[in-house]
Design an enzyme around this catalytic site. Structure first.
Site, PDB file in Angstrom:
ATOM      1  N   VAL A 165       0.826  -1.219   0.000  1.00  0.00           N
ATOM      2  CA  VAL A 165       0.000   0.000   0.000  1.00  0.00           C
ATOM      3  C   VAL A 165       0.860   1.270   0.000  1.00  0.00           C
ATOM      4  O   VAL A 165       0.368   2.358  -0.263  1.00  0.00           O
ATOM      5  CB  VAL A 165      -1.020   0.030   1.167  1.00  0.00           C
ATOM      6  CG1 VAL A 165      -2.015  -1.089   1.045  1.00  0.00           C
ATOM      7  CG2 VAL A 165      -0.340   0.021   2.513  1.00  0.00           C
ATOM      8  N   LYS A 212     -21.057 -10.465  20.028  1.00  0.00           N
ATOM      9  CA  LYS A 212     -21.283 -11.611  20.931  1.00  0.00           C
ATOM     10  C   LYS A 212     -22.758 -11.645  21.337  1.00  0.00           C
ATOM     11  O   LYS A 212     -23.328 -10.616  21.720  1.00  0.00           O
ATOM     12  CB  LYS A 212     -20.400 -11.493  22.181  1.00  0.00           C
ATOM     13  CG  LYS A 212     -18.909 -11.693  21.889  1.00  0.00           C
ATOM     14  CD  LYS A 212     -18.098 -11.731  23.170  1.00  0.00           C
ATOM     15  CE  LYS A 212     -16.614 -11.594  22.917  1.00  0.00           C
ATOM     16  NZ  LYS A 212     -15.915 -12.828  22.587  1.00  0.00           N
ATOM     17  N   GLU A 262      -7.967 -12.974  30.775  1.00  0.00           N
ATOM     18  CA  GLU A 262      -7.402 -13.869  29.756  1.00  0.00           C
ATOM     19  C   GLU A 262      -6.243 -14.658  30.344  1.00  0.00           C
ATOM     20  O   GLU A 262      -5.468 -14.116  31.132  1.00  0.00           O
ATOM     21  CB  GLU A 262      -6.883 -13.053  28.569  1.00  0.00           C
ATOM     22  CG  GLU A 262      -7.984 -12.435  27.750  1.00  0.00           C
ATOM     23  CD  GLU A 262      -7.444 -11.611  26.594  1.00  0.00           C
ATOM     24  OE1 GLU A 262      -7.116 -12.198  25.558  1.00  0.00           O
ATOM     25  OE2 GLU A 262      -7.336 -10.394  26.734  1.00  0.00           O
ATOM     26  N   HIS A 273     -14.300  -2.728  24.589  1.00  0.00           N
ATOM     27  CA  HIS A 273     -15.216  -3.788  25.015  1.00  0.00           C
ATOM     28  C   HIS A 273     -15.845  -3.540  26.390  1.00  0.00           C
ATOM     29  O   HIS A 273     -17.045  -3.719  26.579  1.00  0.00           O
ATOM     30  CB  HIS A 273     -14.490  -5.137  25.033  1.00  0.00           C
ATOM     31  CG  HIS A 273     -13.688  -5.409  23.798  1.00  0.00           C
ATOM     32  ND1 HIS A 273     -14.143  -5.087  22.540  1.00  0.00           N
ATOM     33  CD2 HIS A 273     -12.471  -5.979  23.611  1.00  0.00           C
ATOM     34  CE1 HIS A 273     -13.234  -5.453  21.637  1.00  0.00           C
ATOM     35  NE2 HIS A 273     -12.209  -5.988  22.267  1.00  0.00           N
TER      36      HIS A 273
HETATM   37  C1  BG6 Z   1      -9.223  -7.763  21.285  1.00  0.00           C
HETATM   38  C2  BG6 Z   1      -8.011  -7.284  22.011  1.00  0.00           C
HETATM   39  O1  BG6 Z   1     -10.016  -6.684  20.910  1.00  0.00           O
HETATM   40  O2  BG6 Z   1      -9.973  -8.620  22.149  1.00  0.00           O
HETATM   41  C3  BG6 Z   1      -7.165  -8.463  22.468  1.00  0.00           C
HETATM   42  O3  BG6 Z   1      -7.256  -6.443  21.149  1.00  0.00           O
HETATM   43  C4  BG6 Z   1      -7.988  -9.430  23.272  1.00  0.00           C
HETATM   44  O4  BG6 Z   1      -6.038  -8.026  23.197  1.00  0.00           O
HETATM   45  C5  BG6 Z   1      -9.268  -9.787  22.546  1.00  0.00           C
HETATM   46  O5  BG6 Z   1      -7.222 -10.590  23.487  1.00  0.00           O
HETATM   47  C6  BG6 Z   1     -10.193 -10.607  23.412  1.00  0.00           C
HETATM   48  O6  BG6 Z   1     -11.264 -11.031  22.627  1.00  0.00           O
HETATM   49  P1  BG6 Z   1     -12.089 -12.315  23.041  1.00  0.00           P
HETATM   50  O7  BG6 Z   1     -13.242 -12.327  22.098  1.00  0.00           O
HETATM   51  O8  BG6 Z   1     -11.154 -13.477  22.855  1.00  0.00           O
HETATM   52  O9  BG6 Z   1     -12.469 -12.093  24.458  1.00  0.00           O
END
Ligand code: BG6
Length: 443
Positions: free
Chosen positions: A81, A166, A200, A224
């Site tokens: 790009v 979700k 996580e 989120h």
């Molecule tokens: C993403 C983040 O938006 O969401 C990541 O950039 C994170 O760091 C991920 O791991 C988590 O998504 P999910 O759907 O696996 O909870």
């Protein structure tokens, strides 16, 4: 029938491999994207065959016959790009297509160059652009990104927050507003606190370079976690039209305010993964308030972290204890689980047969358990909606800016502080437990 082309910028990257290709494949298996082709864009010399075999590894199909038909839809167009000739060749190639949906899963630095050029493509149908976060790095940069994108694409910009794809997140509003059970008690008189946790067990995987510039607050809270808070805390919208729903969310986000209680953490091995000393946080826990009459004095606790004990995401609404005869009642809770399964659980006080003591009993509905192998994936829903031109499950710029204001305020509170180290596989820094309600969870 209209024909669509989904153009994936960043096709050789981590997001495409982990989420985008599996979502498109899942959509295909669920009867979606039948009249949609996928063109992967990247600098690497993969060729279409290389892209198809990469996609196969990413999707791990269990049905060979259907995969053979699906992979015919996949094409790779090697493009740099930064190189005018190379980019022009791509644009000419795309002019033969009807509807174009662009997905920018690239470094944000490339957005201006890409959008300016693709906006000039003369195709026969619609042209829409989906972008991945981060949408800037503060209010100011988010506003200028918004200006840039709307200059080229008007209102045909779809900012992605994949949590909005979700099912449980989409259902928060359904739960609140379609059941007379909840709305009368959905306020400070009856609700003790709200916790929004996203934990996580994994680290940053291949994205460490990007992540180190971002950190947990910008990566997770700005998007989120605050989007979930908006759904829990919003007032009923005036109508159910997307613009009206989005206005109700933006209004409540403007009223969200972080308290002084903020804890930043960093997992022990992070600096050696990055390869140099860094103060980027991989964990954030904070207490916030929503300054509306409904939420007067109710704490909202937000927590997100990487390399923690386990992977789960939940919204927990804890009600105040009731007065029942002379007995000690337990606090009722409504738990909305997004991960690993998608569930709703209500815990209430009851007595067992023949017993006098009150106990807490859980009533649970697991949405994803029955349909697990075929459950539509988040990006599948989002691609589908964008192809249909529907914005209900996308973040609006007003929401995005309000989220940045909140995040900027948190950033000001922690300026100059070093994140606290925590052991990998733990519950995060011990100090986070001092943010009261986390005691159950942290430390
Ligand atoms: C993403 C983040 O938006 O969401 C990541 O950039 C994170 O760091 C991920 O791991 C988590 O998504 P999910 O759907 O696996 O909870």
């Amino acid at each position: 029938m209209d024909h669509n082309t989904l153009v994936l910028f960043g096709a050789t990257g981590d997001l495409t491999q982990r989420k985008l290709l599996p979502a498109i494949w899942s959509g295909y298996m669920n009867g979606r994207f039948v009249n949609t082709d996928i063109i992967g864009i990247g600098r690497k010399n993969w060729g279409t065959e290389g892209f198809r075999s990469h996609a196969r590894d990413a999707c791990r199909p269990s049905n060979d016959a259907r995969w053979s038909a699906f992979e015919q839809k996949l094409e790779f167009f090697q493009t740099d790009v930064e190189d005018k000739k190379s980019f022009d060749a791509l644009c000419h190639h795309l002019e033969t297509r009807q509807n174009l949906l662009f997905m920018l899963a690239t470094l944000p630095e490339l957005f201006p160059k890409i959008t300016e050029r693709i906006a000039k493509i003369k195709n026969a149908g619609f042209k829409r652009v989906m972008i991945e976060k981060p949408f800037g790095h503060d209010v100011k940069s988010a506003k200028s990104l918004h200006r840039l994108l709307s200059k080229h694409f008007g209102d045909q910009v779809y900012p992605i927050d994949h949590y909005l794809g979700k099912s449980t997140v989409r259902n928060i509003m359904v739960l609140r507003f379609s059941n007379p059970l909840f709305e009368p008690v959905w306020n400070h008189k009856y609700i003790d606190n709200v916790q929004i946790i996203q934990s996580e067990d994994q680290g940053t995987s291949r994205r460490i370079e990007f992540y180190d510039k971002t950190g947990a607050l910008q990566d997770m809270v700005q998007s989120h976690l605050l989007q979930m808070l908006a759904r829990v805390a919003m007032e009923p919208p005036k109508t159910w039209a997307p613009l009206s729903v989005s206005a109700a969310k933006a209004n409540v986000l403007k009223k969200a305010r972080p308290s002084e209680q903020v804890v930043f953490g960093q997992y022990a091995g992070y600096e050696s993964e990055v390869g140099h000393p860094t103060d980027t946080e991989t964990f954030v826990a904070l207490k916030a308030f929503v300054d509306t009459p409904r939420w007067k004095g109710v704490p909202f606790y937000l927590l997100s972290g990487k390399k923690l004990e386990k992977r789960f995401a939940e919204v927990i609404i804890t009600f105040k204890p009731a007065h029942y005869m002379d007995q000690q009642t337990l606090k009722d809770t409504l738990t909305i689980t997004l991960q690993p399964d998608e569930k709703f659980a209500l815990s209430v006080n009851l007595k067992e047969i023949g017993q006098t003591e009150l106990k807490s009993f859980k009533m649970e509905y697991c949405q994803s358990c029955d349909v697990r192998p075929n459950a539509p994936q988040n990006y599948e829903i989002l691609f589908q909606e964008a192809l249909l031109g529907k914005k209900t499950f996308f973040a609006s710029w007003k929401e995005i800016e309000a989220c940045w204001k909140f995040v900027d305020a948190v950033q000001n509170k922690v300026r100059g502080q070093k994140p606290l180290k925590y052991a990998e596989g733990s519950k995060g820094p011990q100090t986070a437990a001092s943010i009261t309600e986390w005691k159950d969870y942290v430390g």
